[in-house]
Write a protein that holds these residues in place. Structure first.
Motif: not given
Length: 274
Positions: A115-116, A152-157, A189-197, A201-205
């Protein structure tokens, strides 16, 4: 590959927006509303003491716009997003998270989402599209408050939106004592995204399956002698790649490469280095 600090957080979000815009339910309406809300956000963050509450309202409005416009898109469907590139990286990542032998301290790349954690108003909740279980995978996230991520993409955005303009916590907080991460963040900062999904997902899009990406795989083989060709199972291939040293910086670099490549293809001046 690009360096970790090349693109600002805003340029990162703008690059993804340009990639996903054609897939919205109504691309013209989506682009128009996105520009209106982000324009207001840009003006609000100049004086956060007066406008922090309004800034947060606009950030939630932008997330709501995104979720309603992509509720029916394959981009917000974990299974179809990975199938679009002929892979199972998101499904395999979800399975790996439940592996008791997973080395969770390996570079901090193993994290989940559910959840967000955002405190949504009653009206916003009524307008929010309900996430469909058949479209999203279970990533065993620890946060159970707020609205469930659609994908996953919703999480990233959603995360990027809150970073670009700042957000007063993801749950009820005290605005009299703002924390640093409530404020806008210029550099990603890459440290923000410990959830590699989120990276996956960004790369998949952008049309990239990391297990079939010659640039990334050559880099891992040359620098760290990681050769996934000798690993039979896709899930174990993914484990090997994500356990590589500095993998988050490498995934971030591949995303930047794609944003700059598409900017050149569209005749747009690539974002300047910082």
């Amino acid at each position: 590959m690009a360096s970790e600090s090349t693109l600002t957080t805003r340029k990162f979000l703008d690059g993804i927006f340009e990639q996903i815009r054609p897939h919205a339910d109504n691309p013209e309406e989506f682009a128009s509303e996105w520009e209106r809300i982000t324009g207001e956000l840009d003006s609000r963050v100049k004086n956060l003491e007066c406008f922090m509450s309004k800034r947060d309202d606009l950030a939630r409005e932008l997330i709501l716009l995104m979720r309603t416009q992509f509720a029916n898109s394959y981009l917000f469907d974990d299974l179809w997003l990975q199938y679009s590139q002929g892979c199972s990286v998101l499904s395999d990542y979800a399975e790996l998270l439940s592996d008791p032998e997973l080395d969770r301290n390996k570079g901090g790349v193993w994290g989940g989402h559910k959840c967000d954690g955002i405190h949504w108003t009653w009206c916003e909740k009524r307008a929010m599209p309900k996430p469909l279980e058949e479209k999203k995978l279970d990533f065993h996230g620890s946060i159970s408050s707020g609205w469930p991520y659609c994908s996953c993409l919703d999480h990233a955005l959603s995360n990027l939106i809150c970073k670009v303009w700042g957000f007063s916590g993801f749950t009820d907080t005290n605005p009299d004592r703002p924390k640093t991460d409530w404020l806008p963040s210029a550099d990603f900062r890459t440290a923000w995204w410990k959830d590699s999904s989120m990276y996956l997902s960004v790369l998949l899009c952008f049309g990239i399956n990391i297990l079939n990406d010659p640039i990334l795989l050559k880099d891992l083989k040359d620098e760290q002698e990681i050769d996934i060709d000798i690993i039979p199972e896709p899930k174990e291939k993914l484990r090997a790649v994500l356990n590589a040293k500095s993998i988050r910086s490498k995934l971030w670099a591949r995303i930047q490469d794609q944003i700059e490549k598409r900017a050149k293809e569209d005749g747009v001046k690539p974002p300047q280095q910082q």
